[in-house]
Scaffold this active site. Sequence first.
Site, short mmCIF file in Angstrom:
data_model
loop_
_atom_site.label_atom_id
_atom_site.label_comp_id
_atom_site.label_asym_id
_atom_site.label_seq_id
_atom_site.Cartn_x
_atom_site.Cartn_y
_atom_site.Cartn_z
N ASP A 43 0.85 -1.20 0.00
CA ASP A 43 0.00 0.00 0.00
C ASP A 43 0.88 1.24 0.00
OD1 ASP A 43 -3.02 0.95 0.79
OD2 ASP A 43 -1.51 2.24 1.67
N TYR A 48 3.15 9.66 -0.71
CA TYR A 48 4.24 9.07 0.09
C TYR A 48 5.59 9.29 -0.62
CZ TYR A 48 0.49 6.23 2.33
OH TYR A 48 -0.64 5.77 2.95
N LYS A 73 -2.49 5.91 -4.47
CA LYS A 73 -3.57 6.88 -4.20
C LYS A 73 -3.28 8.21 -4.89
CE LYS A 73 -3.65 4.73 0.38
NZ LYS A 73 -2.25 4.52 0.80
N HIS A 106 -7.18 9.72 -2.23
CA HIS A 106 -6.51 9.68 -0.93
C HIS A 106 -7.27 10.44 0.15
CE1 HIS A 106 -2.18 9.37 0.87
NE2 HIS A 106 -3.09 9.22 1.81
#
Length: 282
Positions: A43, A48, A73, A106
């Site tokens: 994930d 990120y 996301k 997200h």
Amino acid sequence: MNFTLNDGNNIPAVGFGVFMIPNDGPTYTATLEALKAGYRHIDTAAAYMNESDVGKAVRDSGLKREEVFITSKLWLQDYGYDNAVKGIDTSLRNLGTEYIDMYLLHQPYGDVAGAWKALEDAKAQGKIKSIGVSNMTPKIWNEFVPKFKTLPAVNQVECNPFFQQKKLRAVLDPLNVRLEAWYPLGHGNNDLLTSPAITAPAQKYGKNAGQVILRFEVQEGFIVLPKSTNPERIKGNLNIFDFSLTDDEMNAIRALDTGKGSHDPEATGVGETLLKNYKIHD
Ligand code: A2P
């Protein structure tokens, strides 16, 4: 162990989360370790900033692409239809993959409807297999989702025994939308890890507290995304399929619910603050 989603696709019940692990090495190493330990679900997210390490680790793992379930996301900066189309293509490029197994909105702010339409179109084009949302409370869900053409396959939200999302599950369950739990271990909350409802079964089954919590969540039907930087715990958090909790043990853990989490998606200004704090491009 897999769950079947409302779109017919399968998803491994336990995923390895890479939030806050830096790119250019650490995420590569952690993802490769997780794949070696047996994880088949990673994930990540555009925000990120480590999609390229995830993609590289999957390619170098020796596993076939179809053996690994990759979630990413779309970030808030890329909401609205046209931006989202570009954002999806950027994720595909960063991951270095032909398709993404699951792609989520997200955060539920801004032009959510336009962004969702781009996810639907990318799914129709085969760029994404399953699409979902994240951080939607019942109120936010009811504001957006009834107007979507496609029902999300998942809603990824904060969830752990202290915050069991009972109101949200009453909305998702009849629609067969799966809950994915972020912070499934309460982010290491010691009160949770040392609660007798957790430690008693841990002792009985020879498991650690984290494993009991994750087992509870999977038995409740949640997809879990535990995070650990400790190799033993990374391995152990997947080792939850050789025991099961009894109805009494499940009920004792269900009774830990406080109805409150650490993050309130409905708080004023959350969208603006996130957008200000996480800039993934100019
Ligand atoms: P560590 O990285 O040292 O393993 P969450 O996934 O809810 O955000 O929780 C992550 C936190 O829980 C981290 O601090 C992590 O520490 C800790 N943790 C991970 N796995 C376990 C486990 N099996 N038992 C106890 N704590 C754990």
